[in-house]
Write a protein that holds these residues in place. Structure first.
Motif, PDB file in Angstrom:
ATOM      1  N   SER A  74      -9.334   5.518 -11.542  1.00 15.51           N
ATOM      2  CA  SER A  74      -8.179   4.621 -11.556  1.00 15.51           C
ATOM      3  C   SER A  74      -6.866   5.376 -11.424  1.00 15.51           C
ATOM      4  CB  SER A  74      -8.166   3.788 -12.839  1.00 15.51           C
ATOM      5  OG  SER A  74      -8.015   4.611 -13.979  1.00 15.51           O
ATOM      6  N   GLU A  75      -6.896   6.709 -11.448  1.00 18.49           N
ATOM      7  CA  GLU A  75      -5.662   7.477 -11.268  1.00 18.49           C
ATOM      8  C   GLU A  75      -4.981   7.132  -9.954  1.00 18.49           C
ATOM      9  OE1 GLU A  75      -5.879  11.670  -9.646  1.00 18.49           O
ATOM     10  OE2 GLU A  75      -7.748  11.646 -10.784  1.00 18.49           O
ATOM     11  N   ASP A  76      -5.763   6.796  -8.932  1.00 18.32           N
ATOM     12  CA  ASP A  76      -5.155   6.473  -7.644  1.00 18.32           C
ATOM     13  C   ASP A  76      -4.401   5.147  -7.692  1.00 18.32           C
ATOM     14  OD1 ASP A  76      -6.088   8.803  -6.557  1.00 18.32           O
ATOM     15  OD2 ASP A  76      -7.854   7.906  -5.622  1.00 18.32           O
ATOM     16  N   LEU A  77      -4.819   4.233  -8.567  1.00 12.90           N
ATOM     17  CA  LEU A  77      -4.082   2.983  -8.725  1.00 12.90           C
ATOM     18  C   LEU A  77      -2.769   3.229  -9.453  1.00 12.90           C
ATOM     19  CD1 LEU A  77      -6.980   0.593  -9.841  1.00 12.90           C
ATOM     20  CD2 LEU A  77      -6.213   1.134  -7.518  1.00 12.90           C
ATOM     21  N   VAL A  78      -2.782   4.160 -10.399  1.00  9.73           N
ATOM     22  CA  VAL A  78      -1.592   4.465 -11.193  1.00  9.73           C
ATOM     23  C   VAL A  78      -0.598   5.296 -10.391  1.00  9.73           C
ATOM     24  CG1 VAL A  78      -0.769   5.642 -13.265  1.00  9.73           C
ATOM     25  CG2 VAL A  78      -2.884   4.308 -13.345  1.00  9.73           C
ATOM     26  N   ASP A  79      -1.102   6.219  -9.572  1.00 11.77           N
ATOM     27  CA  ASP A  79      -0.231   7.163  -8.864  1.00 11.77           C
ATOM     28  C   ASP A  79       0.278   6.638  -7.523  1.00 11.77           C
ATOM     29  OD1 ASP A  79      -0.877   8.875 -10.934  1.00 11.77           O
ATOM     30  OD2 ASP A  79      -2.265  10.096  -9.754  1.00 11.77           O
ATOM     31  N   CYS A  80      -0.525   5.825  -6.852  1.00 14.25           N
ATOM     32  CA  CYS A  80      -0.312   5.572  -5.426  1.00 14.25           C
ATOM     33  C   CYS A  80       0.290   4.196  -5.147  1.00 14.25           C
ATOM     34  CB  CYS A  80      -1.629   5.725  -4.669  1.00 14.25           C
ATOM     35  SG  CYS A  80      -2.402   7.341  -4.860  1.00 14.25           S
ATOM     36  N   ALA A  81       0.802   4.060  -3.926  1.00 15.04           N
ATOM     37  CA  ALA A  81       1.493   2.849  -3.507  1.00 15.04           C
ATOM     38  C   ALA A  81       0.550   1.666  -3.420  1.00 15.04           C
ATOM     39  CB  ALA A  81       2.162   3.081  -2.158  1.00 15.04           C
ATOM     40  N   ALA A  82       1.098   0.506  -3.688  1.00 14.22           N
ATOM     41  CA  ALA A  82       0.340  -0.743  -3.584  1.00 14.22           C
ATOM     42  C   ALA A  82       0.444  -1.292  -2.167  1.00 14.22           C
ATOM     43  CB  ALA A  82       0.880  -1.771  -4.571  1.00 14.22           C
ATOM     44  N   PHE A  83      -0.695  -1.667  -1.609  1.00 13.05           N
ATOM     45  CA  PHE A  83      -0.733  -2.400  -0.357  1.00 13.05           C
ATOM     46  C   PHE A  83      -2.099  -3.050  -0.237  1.00 13.05           C
ATOM     47  CE2 PHE A  83      -2.478   1.719   0.771  1.00 13.05           C
ATOM     48  CZ  PHE A  83      -3.512   1.424   1.636  1.00 13.05           C
ATOM     49  N   VAL A  84      -2.216  -4.014   0.644  1.00 13.33           N
ATOM     50  CA  VAL A  84      -3.492  -4.652   0.918  1.00 13.33           C
ATOM     51  C   VAL A  84      -3.768  -4.521   2.405  1.00 13.33           C
ATOM     52  CG1 VAL A  84      -3.400  -6.288  -0.995  1.00 13.33           C
ATOM     53  CG2 VAL A  84      -2.330  -6.887   1.174  1.00 13.33           C
ATOM     54  N   GLY A  85      -5.025  -4.616   2.749  1.00 15.72           N
ATOM     55  CA  GLY A  85      -5.399  -4.456   4.139  1.00 15.72           C
ATOM     56  C   GLY A  85      -6.092  -3.137   4.366  1.00 15.72           C
ATOM     57  N   PRO A  86      -6.583  -2.898   5.584  1.00 18.14           N
ATOM     58  CA  PRO A  86      -7.306  -1.664   5.870  1.00 18.14           C
ATOM     59  C   PRO A  86      -6.412  -0.446   5.838  1.00 18.14           C
ATOM     60  CG  PRO A  86      -6.934  -2.909   7.892  1.00 18.14           C
ATOM     61  CD  PRO A  86      -6.511  -3.794   6.762  1.00 18.14           C
ATOM     62  N   ILE A  87      -7.005   0.704   5.526  1.00 18.99           N
ATOM     63  CA  ILE A  87      -6.262   1.962   5.509  1.00 18.99           C
ATOM     64  C   ILE A  87      -5.733   2.236   6.918  1.00 18.99           C
ATOM     65  CG2 ILE A  87      -6.446   4.439   5.137  1.00 18.99           C
ATOM     66  CD1 ILE A  87      -8.609   3.853   3.074  1.00 18.99           C
ATOM     67  N   GLY A  88      -4.464   2.573   7.003  1.00 16.63           N
ATOM     68  CA  GLY A  88      -3.832   2.803   8.295  1.00 16.63           C
ATOM     69  C   GLY A  88      -3.133   1.582   8.842  1.00 16.63           C
ATOM     70  N   GLN A  89      -3.507   0.387   8.336  1.00 17.29           N
ATOM     71  CA  GLN A  89      -2.863  -0.858   8.753  1.00 17.29           C
ATOM     72  C   GLN A  89      -2.534  -1.685   7.511  1.00 17.29           C
ATOM     73  OE1 GLN A  89      -5.806  -2.594  11.352  1.00 17.29           O
ATOM     74  NE2 GLN A  89      -5.125  -1.421  13.123  1.00 17.29           N
ATOM     75  N   PRO A  90      -1.737  -1.125   6.632  1.00 15.80           N
ATOM     76  CA  PRO A  90      -1.497  -1.815   5.371  1.00 15.80           C
ATOM     77  C   PRO A  90      -0.670  -3.076   5.542  1.00 15.80           C
ATOM     78  CG  PRO A  90      -0.049   0.077   5.564  1.00 15.80           C
ATOM     79  CD  PRO A  90      -0.988   0.126   6.735  1.00 15.80           C
ATOM     80  N   GLY A  91      -0.950  -4.056   4.698  1.00 21.17           N
ATOM     81  CA  GLY A  91      -0.139  -5.253   4.622  1.00 21.17           C
ATOM     82  C   GLY A  91       0.586  -5.265   3.292  1.00 21.17           C
ATOM     83  N   PHE A  92       1.690  -6.014   3.228  1.00 24.32           N
ATOM     84  CA  PHE A  92       2.495  -6.027   2.015  1.00 24.32           C
ATOM     85  C   PHE A  92       2.734  -7.441   1.511  1.00 24.32           C
ATOM     86  CE2 PHE A  92       3.426  -2.080   4.185  1.00 24.32           C
ATOM     87  CZ  PHE A  92       3.275  -1.157   3.158  1.00 24.32           C
ATOM     88  N   GLN A  93       1.986  -8.406   2.048  1.00 24.94           N
ATOM     89  CA  GLN A  93       2.083  -9.769   1.559  1.00 24.94           C
ATOM     90  C   GLN A  93       0.752 -10.166   0.957  1.00 24.94           C
ATOM     91  OE1 GLN A  93       2.474 -13.464   4.156  1.00 24.94           O
ATOM     92  NE2 GLN A  93       4.515 -13.393   3.240  1.00 24.94           N
ATOM     93  N   VAL A  94       0.796 -10.552  -0.307  1.00 26.64           N
ATOM     94  CA  VAL A  94      -0.409 -11.002  -1.005  1.00 26.64           C
ATOM     95  C   VAL A  94      -0.397 -12.525  -1.000  1.00 26.64           C
ATOM     96  CG1 VAL A  94      -1.680 -10.969  -3.180  1.00 26.64           C
ATOM     97  CG2 VAL A  94      -0.428  -8.936  -2.439  1.00 26.64           C
ATOM     98  N   MET A  95      -1.431 -13.120  -0.446  1.00 28.33           N
ATOM     99  CA  MET A  95      -1.448 -14.558  -0.224  1.00 28.33           C
ATOM    100  C   MET A  95      -1.765 -15.365  -1.483  1.00 28.33           C
ATOM    101  SD  MET A  95      -0.495 -14.415   2.781  1.00 28.33           S
ATOM    102  CE  MET A  95      -0.471 -16.177   3.121  1.00 28.33           C
ATOM    103  N   GLY A  96      -1.846 -14.693  -2.608  1.00 32.12           N
ATOM    104  CA  GLY A  96      -2.136 -15.383  -3.854  1.00 32.12           C
ATOM    105  C   GLY A  96      -3.610 -15.288  -4.206  1.00 32.12           C
TER     106      GLY A  96
END
Length: 330
Positions: A74-96
Motif C-alpha cells: 500500500s506504500e504506492d497508494l500513499v506515495d503516488c499520484a491518484a488516477f484511474v485508467g490504464p497505465i500510460g493513459q490515465p484518467g482524472f474523472q471518477v464517474m462515482g
C-alpha cells in the motif's frame, strides 16, 4: 541481529526494518536490492507483503552490518499520484460509485487489492481527481465519509472495516506475560458537552431565519467531572446537519477513547492459541498495579521486535472508541 515489523490501524503502510550480517561480505552482489518485492513471515504466519525500500550497508573495525527496510504494497497508494485508467493513459474523472469500488479503481494501477468486511460503503458522486492528490488521500476521505477505517493486511491488500469486535484468544496480564507497561489517563482534551454546528458564522446569524439548519445534536460525556463546553464546526455544506451531529458525536467518542492508552511490552508475539497479536482485535488487560481496571481494549498497533534483548511484542491498546473514523462530508 535485529528485526522490527509494525502493523497499525492509524498508520498505512505497515513497515519492517531488519539488520543482518552478511555471510559473504566481499561478494560483488547483495541478496536484497531496493525495490525488490518481499514477504515477512513469523514461522508460517505471513505478517507483511511489500517491497524493499532501502538497503544500507555499514563497515567498522568490529562489524559489518546490512540494514534492510521496507513497507507494505500500500506504500504506492500513499506515495503516488491518484488516477484511474490504464497505465500510460490515465484518467482524472471518477464517474462515482461506492467507497469500495472507487478505492479498487484507484488501487488497480498499483496492483493493490482493496476489499471490505463492512459493506461497500457510501455512494460517492462523480468527482475529478486533483493533480497532486495521492490515491490514499482520496481512499481515506471516502472511507471516513462511509464511517469505515482502512488498514493493511499481511498479504499486502487493504481492507475496509469498522472498529473490531473480534477478540484475541488471550490478553495481557501483570505477572504473566507483561514485561513492561505504562498507562495514561487524561482529561485535558475531553469536554462535558459537544455541540455540532454547520458554520461558525451561522451560529448567531439572524438573516438565515429561525429554522436555519445550523445546529447538529448535543452530546455529553458523563465521565467529565465539571462543565466544559466545546462547539464543533463541521464546515460542510452538503449533508451539513447530519455531518455536524456526527462530528460532535465522533469528537465525544474519540476524545474519550484517546484519553486512555496502555503501552505494553509482552514476552511473546502470540496469544495463548498461537495466533499473532493483530490490529483491530480486542484483548483483555489486567494491570492492577497501574490502577487500570480489568478491561478489553482494541489493539491499535503491534510491533514485533527481536534484538539483543530477546523477542518482544510492543502493543498499544485503547478503548475501541479511539478508532472510530472521523465523519466527513463530500
Amino acid at each position: 541481529e535485529r528485526v522490527t515489523a509494525t502493523r497499525s490501524m492509524d498508520t498505512v503502510p505497515a513497515s519492517f526494518d531488519i539488520q543482518v550480517t552478511e555471510k559473504y561480505p566481499l561478494a560483488p552482489d547483495v541478496s536484497f536490492k531496493a525495490g525488490d518485492p518481499c514477504q515477512i513471515k513469523i514461522g508460517n504466519d505471513l505478517v507483511l507483503t511489500g517491497y524493499v525500500d532501502r538497503y544500507a550497508a555499514a563497515l567498522s573495525p568490529s562489524e559489518h552490518t546490512v540494514r534492510i527496510a521496507g513497507r507494505s504494497k500500500s506504500e504506492d497508494l500513499v506515495d503516488c499520484a491518484a488516477f484511474v485508467g490504464p497505465i500510460g493513459q490515465p484518467g482524472f474523472q471518477v464517474m462515482g460509485g461506492t467507497a469500495l469500488s472507487i478505492a479498487q479503481a484507484l488501487a488497480k494501477p498499483y496492483h493493490v487489492t482493496v476489499s471490505s468486511i463492512a459493506g461497500p460503503g457510501a455512494q460517492i458522486p462523480q468527482f475529478n481527481v486533483n493533480l497532486g492528490e495521492t490515491a490514499w488521500e482520496i481512499i481515506d476521505r471516502n472511507t471516513r465519509f462511509s464511517q469505515l477505517i482502512a488498514y493493511d493486511m499481511p498479504d499486502g491488500s487493504v481492507v475496509m472495516a469498522q472498529a473490531g469486535s473480534e477478540t484475541m484468544a488471550s490478553g495481557f496480564s501483570q505477572g504473566v506475560n507483561i514485561e513492561q507497561a505504562d498507562v495514561t489517563f487524561t482529561m485535558d482534551e475531553r469536554y462535558s458537552e459537544y455541540e455540532g454546528h454547520l458554520f461558525s458564522t451561522m451560529v448567531f446569524a439572524n438573516d438565515t431565519g429561525p429554522n436555519a439548519p445550523t445546529l447538529g445534536q448535543v452530546y455529553k460525556d458523563p465521565g467529565v467531572p465539571r462543565f466544559r463546553k466545546r462547539y464543533i464546526i463541521s464546515e460542510q455544506s452538503n449533508m451539513g446537519v447530519p455531518i455536524a451531529g456526527a462530528r460532535a458525536l465522533w469528537e465525544c467518542n474519540r476524545r474519550y477513547g484517546r484519553s486512555m492508552a496502555a503501552n505494553i511490552v509482552c514476552d511473546s508475539w502470540r496469544d495463548d492459541n498461537g495466533g499473532l497479536w493483530a490490529p483491530n482485535h480486542l484483548a483483555p488487560i489486567n494491570l492492577p498495579a497501574l490502577k487500570l481496571p480489568e478491561a478489553s481494549w482494541l489493539i491499535g498497533q503491534i510491533t514485533y521486535v527481536r534484538d539483543e534483548n530477546g523477542q518482544h511484542g510492543l502493543v498499544t491498546l485503547m478503548p475501541k472508541e479511539a478508532f472510530f473514523p472521523e465523519p466527513v462530508g463530500m
